[in-house]
Scaffold this motif. Structure first.
Motif, PDB file in Angstrom:
ATOM      1  N   ILE A  28       0.848  -1.192   0.000  1.00 36.03           N
ATOM      2  CA  ILE A  28       0.000   0.000   0.000  1.00 36.03           C
ATOM      3  C   ILE A  28       0.878   1.234   0.000  1.00 36.03           C
ATOM      4  O   ILE A  28       1.762   1.376   0.838  1.00 36.03           O
ATOM      5  N   PHE A  29       0.599   2.141  -0.933  1.00 36.97           N
ATOM      6  CA  PHE A  29       1.397   3.345  -1.078  1.00 36.97           C
ATOM      7  C   PHE A  29       0.959   4.384  -0.042  1.00 36.97           C
ATOM      8  O   PHE A  29      -0.006   4.186   0.702  1.00 36.97           O
ATOM      9  N   SER A  30       1.651   5.516  -0.038  1.00 42.24           N
ATOM     10  CA  SER A  30       1.343   6.542   0.963  1.00 42.24           C
ATOM     11  C   SER A  30       0.078   7.324   0.628  1.00 42.24           C
ATOM     12  O   SER A  30      -0.549   7.901   1.513  1.00 42.24           O
ATOM     13  N   ILE A  31      -0.267   7.362  -0.667  1.00 40.53           N
ATOM     14  CA  ILE A  31      -1.468   8.106  -1.065  1.00 40.53           C
ATOM     15  C   ILE A  31      -2.462   7.124  -1.682  1.00 40.53           C
ATOM     16  O   ILE A  31      -2.158   6.472  -2.679  1.00 40.53           O
ATOM     17  N   TYR A  32      -3.617   7.029  -1.101  1.00 42.26           N
ATOM     18  CA  TYR A  32      -4.629   6.118  -1.622  1.00 42.26           C
ATOM     19  C   TYR A  32      -6.006   6.558  -1.144  1.00 42.26           C
ATOM     20  O   TYR A  32      -6.140   7.252  -0.132  1.00 42.26           O
ATOM     21  N   THR A  33      -6.986   6.158  -1.888  1.00 44.14           N
ATOM     22  CA  THR A  33      -8.383   6.402  -1.533  1.00 44.14           C
ATOM     23  C   THR A  33      -9.020   5.062  -1.174  1.00 44.14           C
ATOM     24  O   THR A  33      -8.750   4.055  -1.825  1.00 44.14           O
ATOM     25  N   MET A  34      -9.842   5.066  -0.162  1.00 41.33           N
ATOM     26  CA  MET A  34     -10.604   3.869   0.185  1.00 41.33           C
ATOM     27  C   MET A  34     -12.085   4.196   0.147  1.00 41.33           C
ATOM     28  O   MET A  34     -12.492   5.325   0.446  1.00 41.33           O
ATOM     29  N   GLY A  35     -12.851   3.208  -0.219  1.00 46.29           N
ATOM     30  CA  GLY A  35     -14.286   3.461  -0.324  1.00 46.29           C
ATOM     31  C   GLY A  35     -15.113   2.196  -0.231  1.00 46.29           C
ATOM     32  O   GLY A  35     -14.580   1.085  -0.139  1.00 46.29           O
ATOM     33  N   TRP A  36     -16.400   2.411  -0.237  1.00 47.84           N
ATOM     34  CA  TRP A  36     -17.388   1.333  -0.203  1.00 47.84           C
ATOM     35  C   TRP A  36     -18.314   1.453  -1.403  1.00 47.84           C
ATOM     36  O   TRP A  36     -18.793   2.539  -1.727  1.00 47.84           O
ATOM     37  N   TYR A  37     -18.561   0.329  -2.029  1.00 50.33           N
ATOM     38  CA  TYR A  37     -19.537   0.197  -3.095  1.00 50.33           C
ATOM     39  C   TYR A  37     -20.534  -0.869  -2.662  1.00 50.33           C
ATOM     40  O   TYR A  37     -20.276  -1.649  -1.754  1.00 50.33           O
ATOM     41  N   THR A  52     -10.507  10.114   0.858  1.00 53.07           N
ATOM     42  CA  THR A  52      -9.132  10.215   0.396  1.00 53.07           C
ATOM     43  C   THR A  52      -8.174  10.411   1.580  1.00 53.07           C
ATOM     44  O   THR A  52      -8.604  10.566   2.723  1.00 53.07           O
ATOM     45  N   ASN A  53      -6.899  10.448   1.251  1.00 47.86           N
ATOM     46  CA  ASN A  53      -5.902  10.736   2.291  1.00 47.86           C
ATOM     47  C   ASN A  53      -6.146  12.087   2.944  1.00 47.86           C
ATOM     48  O   ASN A  53      -5.903  12.265   4.130  1.00 47.86           O
ATOM     49  N   GLY A  54      -6.583  13.024   2.098  1.00 45.31           N
ATOM     50  CA  GLY A  54      -6.830  14.361   2.592  1.00 45.31           C
ATOM     51  C   GLY A  54      -8.144  14.488   3.312  1.00 45.31           C
ATOM     52  O   GLY A  54      -8.568  15.591   3.624  1.00 45.31           O
ATOM     53  N   CYS A  95     -15.505  -3.331  -0.363  1.00 44.31           N
ATOM     54  CA  CYS A  95     -14.473  -2.341  -0.046  1.00 44.31           C
ATOM     55  C   CYS A  95     -13.558  -2.185  -1.253  1.00 44.31           C
ATOM     56  O   CYS A  95     -13.256  -3.168  -1.952  1.00 44.31           O
ATOM     57  N   GLN A  96     -13.136  -0.963  -1.511  1.00 41.20           N
ATOM     58  CA  GLN A  96     -12.207  -0.693  -2.611  1.00 41.20           C
ATOM     59  C   GLN A  96     -11.067   0.184  -2.128  1.00 41.20           C
ATOM     60  O   GLN A  96     -11.271   1.108  -1.341  1.00 41.20           O
ATOM     61  N   LEU A  97      -9.873  -0.104  -2.645  1.00 41.23           N
ATOM     62  CA  LEU A  97      -8.716   0.756  -2.434  1.00 41.23           C
ATOM     63  C   LEU A  97      -8.190   1.171  -3.803  1.00 41.23           C
ATOM     64  O   LEU A  97      -8.007   0.320  -4.685  1.00 41.23           O
ATOM     65  N   GLN A  98      -7.985   2.477  -3.967  1.00 43.15           N
ATOM     66  CA  GLN A  98      -7.440   3.018  -5.208  1.00 43.15           C
ATOM     67  C   GLN A  98      -6.088   3.660  -4.929  1.00 43.15           C
ATOM     68  O   GLN A  98      -5.986   4.499  -4.030  1.00 43.15           O
ATOM     69  N   GLN A  99      -5.090   3.271  -5.695  1.00 45.71           N
ATOM     70  CA  GLN A  99      -3.791   3.926  -5.631  1.00 45.71           C
ATOM     71  C   GLN A  99      -3.178   3.883  -7.022  1.00 45.71           C
ATOM     72  O   GLN A  99      -3.794   3.339  -7.945  1.00 45.71           O
ATOM     73  N   SER A 100      -2.000   4.433  -7.185  1.00 50.38           N
ATOM     74  CA  SER A 100      -1.441   4.580  -8.525  1.00 50.38           C
ATOM     75  C   SER A 100      -1.193   3.239  -9.209  1.00 50.38           C
ATOM     76  O   SER A 100      -1.118   3.175 -10.437  1.00 50.38           O
ATOM     77  N   SER A 101      -1.084   2.162  -8.447  1.00 49.94           N
ATOM     78  CA  SER A 101      -0.841   0.838  -9.058  1.00 49.94           C
ATOM     79  C   SER A 101      -2.126   0.159  -9.515  1.00 49.94           C
ATOM     80  O   SER A 101      -2.072  -0.872 -10.189  1.00 49.94           O
TER      81      SER A 101
END
Length: 115
Positions: A28-37, A52-54, A95-101
Motif C-alpha cells: 500500500i502506497f502513501s497516497i490512496y483512496t478507500m471506499g465502499w460500493y 481520500t488521504n486528505g 471495499c475498494q482501495l485506489q492507488q497509482s498501481s
C-alpha cells in the motif's frame, strides 16, 4: 499485491445500524483512496462513499445523512457506519482501495435489512 478483508455485515431490522470494517494489507502506497460500493441483486455496482488521504469525503445521495465513512491510516482500515437502515440498502457491500498501481477489491459482505 493488496488484500482487503471486510467484516461487519449481517441481518438488521429497518431503522437499525451496522458498522462495516475493511482492513488493507500488502503493498500500500502513501497516497490512496478507500471506499465502499454496493451491489443489489439485478443492479449495477454503485458507489456508497469514499474517503481520500486528505479526508475528502463523497457520499451517494441515497445515503447522505445516514452513513458515515471514516478511516484509520495507522491501521489502514476504513469503516462505514450505517444508521437508519432501509430495506433498499440491502446489498453486497464491497471495499475498494485506489492507488497509482490500480484498484483493489474485497470479497464483499452481505447486508440485509428486513423485518
Amino acid at each position: 499485491q493488496v488484500q482487503l478483508v471486510e467484516s461487519g455485515g449481517g441481518l438488521v431490522q429497518p431503522g437499525g445500524s451496522l458498522r462495516l470494517s475493511c482492513a488493507a494489507s500488502g503493498n500500500i502506497f502513501s497516497i490512496y483512496t478507500m471506499g465502499w460500493y454496493r451491489q443489489a441483486p439485478g443492479k449495477q455496482r454503485e458507489l456508497v462513499a469514499h474517503i481520500t488521504n486528505g479526508i475528502t469525503l463523497r457520499y451517494a445521495d441515497s445515503v447522505k445523512g445516514r452513513f458515515t465513512i471514516s478511516r484509520d491510516n495507522a491501521k489502514k482500515t476504513v469503516y462505514l457506519q450505517m444508521n437508519s437502515l432501509k430495506p433498499e440498502d440491502t446489498a453486497v457491500y464491497y471495499c475498494q482501495l485506489q492507488q497509482s498501481s490500480g484498484d483493489y477489491w474485497g470479497q464483499g459482505t452481505q447486508v440485509t435489512v428486513s423485518s
